[in-house]
Design an enzyme around this catalytic site. Structure first.
Site, PDB file in Angstrom:
ATOM      1  N   GLU A   1       0.911  -1.204  -0.359  1.00 40.07           N
ATOM      2  CA  GLU A   1      -0.096  -0.056   0.007  1.00 40.07           C
ATOM      3  C   GLU A   1       0.723   1.330   0.080  1.00 40.07           C
ATOM      4  O   GLU A   1       0.479   2.329  -0.774  1.00 40.07           O
ATOM      5  CB  GLU A   1      -0.893   0.137   1.118  1.00 40.07           C
ATOM      6  CG  GLU A   1      -1.894  -1.039   1.423  1.00 40.07           C
ATOM      7  CD  GLU A   1      -1.056  -2.295   2.308  1.00 40.07           C
ATOM      8  OE1 GLU A   1      -2.024  -2.586   3.141  1.00 40.07           O
ATOM      9  OE2 GLU A   1      -0.104  -2.505   2.243  1.00 40.07           O
TER      10      GLU A   1
ATOM     11  N   CYS B   1      -0.136   1.480   7.462  1.00 44.05           N
ATOM     12  CA  CYS B   1      -0.712   1.596   6.014  1.00 44.05           C
ATOM     13  C   CYS B   1      -2.034   2.210   6.098  1.00 44.05           C
ATOM     14  O   CYS B   1      -2.373   3.117   5.374  1.00 44.05           O
ATOM     15  CB  CYS B   1      -0.739   0.346   5.295  1.00 44.05           C
ATOM     16  SG  CYS B   1       0.894  -0.153   4.856  1.00 44.05           S
TER      17      CYS B   1
END
Length: 162
Positions: free
Chosen positions: A81, A120
């Site tokens: 990510e 993330c």
């Protein structure tokens, strides 16, 4: 022949991205899409120029027997990510969707319980991404409104296991 639905098409793209992963434990691939255009892709691996776990032939987190979801400061990788976010211009992420697929490297199976880690999640929130779609099986997935991550802070509740 049946045409693949669009969500699984983008998840398939994320699954292709995870083939570039250099992690020995779990491979992840991410694709950011806005207005049916792929903005960027990412996979987990060591920062540019550093040796990857597959090159070293070992994982320090495995050696230390660190459970999943804990002690990421010992991990050599930048998450999929994060790499996708780093590669994308901010204006293209505002209101976009991030597609995520994980594979357990010990079994080779798709991780039906994959999720973004707390770091993330914070990066996805700040990038302005609106939705995250995570593959559970070849054809099933969960859709998560990023606003839910804004409204519920698992760190405050001590619920960081994923």
């Amino acid at each position: 022949m049946t045409r693949r639905d669009k969500t699984n098409y983008y998840l398939d793209m994320a699954q292709v991205a995870l083939e570039r992963s250099t992690c020995l434990r779990r491979a992840f691939g991410a694709v950011i899409v806005k207005n049916d255009v792929i903005v960027s892709t990412g996979y987990n691996g060591a920062p540019r120029g550093r040796a990857n776990c597959i090159d070293i032939g070992s994982c320090i987190r495995e050696k230390m027997k660190i459970p999943r979801g804990e002690r990421y400061e010992f991990c050599r990788s930048v998450h999929a990510e994060a790499n996708a976010i780093i590669a994308a211009p901010r204006e293209q992420m505002l209101g976009a969707t991030l597609y995520l697929v994980g594979r357990d490297m010990s079994t080779g199976e798709i991780m039906g319980d994959a999720n973004s880690c707390p770091m993330c999640k914070r990066q996805i929130i700040n990038a302005g991404i609106e939705k995250v779609i995570i593959r559970r099986t070849r054809d099933t997935y969960d859709e998560i409104a990023v606003q839910d991550w804004v409204d519920y802070d698992e760190i405050l509740d001590g619920q960081t296991g994923y």
